[in-house]
Design a protein around this motif. Sequence first.
Motif, PDB file in Angstrom:
ATOM      1  N   PRO A  82       0.812  -1.220   0.000  1.00  0.00           N
ATOM      2  CA  PRO A  82       0.000   0.000   0.000  1.00  0.00           C
ATOM      3  C   PRO A  82       0.848   1.274   0.000  1.00  0.00           C
ATOM      4  O   PRO A  82       1.889   1.345   0.654  1.00  0.00           O
ATOM      5  N   ASP A  83       0.389   2.241  -0.755  1.00  0.00           N
ATOM      6  CA  ASP A  83       1.075   3.520  -0.880  1.00  0.00           C
ATOM      7  C   ASP A  83       1.080   4.264   0.449  1.00  0.00           C
ATOM      8  O   ASP A  83       0.039   4.441   1.076  1.00  0.00           O
ATOM      9  N   ARG A  84       2.260   4.712   0.881  1.00  0.00           N
ATOM     10  CA  ARG A  84       2.378   5.442   2.145  1.00  0.00           C
ATOM     11  C   ARG A  84       2.906   6.861   1.948  1.00  0.00           C
ATOM     12  O   ARG A  84       3.436   7.469   2.875  1.00  0.00           O
ATOM     13  N   ARG A  85       2.761   7.390   0.761  1.00  0.00           N
ATOM     14  CA  ARG A  85       3.168   8.772   0.529  1.00  0.00           C
ATOM     15  C   ARG A  85       2.265   9.732   1.289  1.00  0.00           C
ATOM     16  O   ARG A  85       1.081   9.475   1.481  1.00  0.00           O
ATOM     17  N   HIS A 112      11.205   9.003   0.753  1.00  0.00           N
ATOM     18  CA  HIS A 112      10.445   7.755   0.867  1.00  0.00           C
ATOM     19  C   HIS A 112      10.495   6.966  -0.436  1.00  0.00           C
ATOM     20  O   HIS A 112      10.736   5.747  -0.440  1.00  0.00           O
ATOM     21  N   LEU A 113      10.317   7.645  -1.556  1.00  0.00           N
ATOM     22  CA  LEU A 113      10.338   6.968  -2.849  1.00  0.00           C
ATOM     23  C   LEU A 113      11.734   6.460  -3.191  1.00  0.00           C
ATOM     24  O   LEU A 113      11.881   5.392  -3.792  1.00  0.00           O
ATOM     25  N   ALA A 114      12.751   7.208  -2.801  1.00  0.00           N
ATOM     26  CA  ALA A 114      14.120   6.739  -3.026  1.00  0.00           C
ATOM     27  C   ALA A 114      14.396   5.454  -2.242  1.00  0.00           C
ATOM     28  O   ALA A 114      15.063   4.535  -2.739  1.00  0.00           O
ATOM     29  N   ALA A 115      13.882   5.387  -1.020  1.00  0.00           N
ATOM     30  CA  ALA A 115      14.050   4.174  -0.221  1.00  0.00           C
ATOM     31  C   ALA A 115      13.318   2.993  -0.847  1.00  0.00           C
ATOM     32  O   ALA A 115      13.823   1.858  -0.848  1.00  0.00           O
ATOM     33  N   ALA A 125      14.587  -5.965  -8.916  1.00  0.00           N
ATOM     34  CA  ALA A 125      13.734  -5.224  -9.839  1.00  0.00           C
ATOM     35  C   ALA A 125      14.361  -3.857 -10.119  1.00  0.00           C
ATOM     36  O   ALA A 125      15.495  -3.577  -9.716  1.00  0.00           O
ATOM     37  N   ASP A 126      13.616  -2.997 -10.807  1.00  0.00           N
ATOM     38  CA  ASP A 126      14.106  -1.661 -11.152  1.00  0.00           C
ATOM     39  C   ASP A 126      13.374  -0.552 -10.410  1.00  0.00           C
ATOM     40  O   ASP A 126      13.938   0.512 -10.178  1.00  0.00           O
ATOM     41  N   GLU A 127      12.116  -0.816 -10.070  1.00  0.00           N
ATOM     42  CA  GLU A 127      11.279   0.241  -9.517  1.00  0.00           C
ATOM     43  C   GLU A 127      10.184  -0.365  -8.660  1.00  0.00           C
ATOM     44  O   GLU A 127       9.755  -1.508  -8.887  1.00  0.00           O
ATOM     45  N   ALA A 128       9.725   0.407  -7.669  1.00  0.00           N
ATOM     46  CA  ALA A 128       8.655  -0.055  -6.789  1.00  0.00           C
ATOM     47  C   ALA A 128       7.294   0.231  -7.406  1.00  0.00           C
ATOM     48  O   ALA A 128       7.077   1.275  -8.024  1.00  0.00           O
ATOM     49  N   LEU A 129       6.370  -0.712  -7.225  1.00  0.00           N
ATOM     50  CA  LEU A 129       4.974  -0.548  -7.631  1.00  0.00           C
ATOM     51  C   LEU A 129       4.158  -0.132  -6.419  1.00  0.00           C
ATOM     52  O   LEU A 129       4.216  -0.785  -5.371  1.00  0.00           O
ATOM     53  N   LEU A 130       3.403   0.946  -6.554  1.00  0.00           N
ATOM     54  CA  LEU A 130       2.582   1.464  -5.463  1.00  0.00           C
ATOM     55  C   LEU A 130       1.129   1.063  -5.677  1.00  0.00           C
ATOM     56  O   LEU A 130       0.588   1.233  -6.779  1.00  0.00           O
ATOM     57  N   GLY A 184       4.278   3.727 -10.422  1.00  0.00           N
ATOM     58  CA  GLY A 184       5.586   3.311  -9.957  1.00  0.00           C
ATOM     59  C   GLY A 184       6.225   4.405  -9.128  1.00  0.00           C
ATOM     60  O   GLY A 184       5.732   5.535  -9.069  1.00  0.00           O
ATOM     61  N   SER A 185       7.324   4.089  -8.491  1.00  0.00           N
ATOM     62  CA  SER A 185       7.991   5.080  -7.650  1.00  0.00           C
ATOM     63  C   SER A 185       8.532   6.254  -8.460  1.00  0.00           C
ATOM     64  O   SER A 185       8.791   7.322  -7.904  1.00  0.00           O
ATOM     65  N   ALA A 186       8.690   6.092  -9.778  1.00  0.00           N
ATOM     66  CA  ALA A 186       9.142   7.204 -10.629  1.00  0.00           C
ATOM     67  C   ALA A 186       8.463   7.180 -11.992  1.00  0.00           C
ATOM     68  O   ALA A 186       8.978   7.765 -12.942  1.00  0.00           O
ATOM     69  N   THR A 187       7.313   6.522 -12.096  1.00  0.00           N
ATOM     70  CA  THR A 187       6.630   6.391 -13.377  1.00  0.00           C
ATOM     71  C   THR A 187       5.119   6.372 -13.205  1.00  0.00           C
ATOM     72  O   THR A 187       4.605   6.024 -12.149  1.00  0.00           O
TER      73      THR A 187
END
Length: 261
Positions: A111-114, A126-129, A139-144, A154-157
């Motif tokens: 679950p997204d915690r932003r 938080h997203l960098a972590a 993997a390459d990126e986190a799925l929110l 994604g954490s950057a997409t």
Amino acid sequence: MSDNGIRRWWDDGWSQSDAIGTVRIVDSWLVDEGRVRGFSRHAERFAKACSRFAGPGTDRFLRAVAESLPARGRWFPRVELVETGSRTRLRLWLRPAPPPTTTVRLWDSGPDRRSLPMVKGFDLDHLAALRAAAIAAGADEALLLSAEGHVLEGSATSILWWRGDTLCGPPPGAGLLPGITRALLGELTGRPVLSESANPAELAGVPVWAVNALHGIRPVAGGLGRFRDEDAELAAQWQSRLEALASVPYRSREGDSSDAS
């Protein structure tokens, strides 16, 4: 320009700066041989976010940023609203663009915690972590995901998927960053991206894209959706159309003060 590529904006122009301060808002885009996709959209998103924090006006700053973009090479500049003590400052960080990649693997971070998803940069640490955790997991990126388990981004997409010939994505709103590349792709398809709430299991048989300003379109090759050769070919065709949208911001180098993006 300072040695670290960072410049601070004052009312009458630029001064050298360092990396001190707390970054609250950011925006960034790819500059390829002086051309940018959707610069005016990035500028608008950054200005709107700054207004939430009663930050300084951004119009002159963003025009000066456009004037400062290199005409040669590939760059990934970042504009920032930074808190230093009791004041806020605007800052430009001119960075070389990292090498492009053509696919992405996602890692389910739960679950997204932003704290403030609609403002790019507010949850930067938080997203960098999360991205570091995704890389550690192979993997390459986190799925929110939403609290209900629906795919957000994604954490950057931005995350998009195809239902036949219809491009779909999560419903926009307070839980989603307004994606510039998502909006541009909606224009290219001739209709807005269709809003759809979907959990990962419901996307198991469809091609999924992760899109952003740096890489454009990358098919998801692991962690969500399907990945086939024809999916990569489709993404490459749309990537070419997306790249054709790039233009020189404000066309200031040719003496035209209009925004050409």
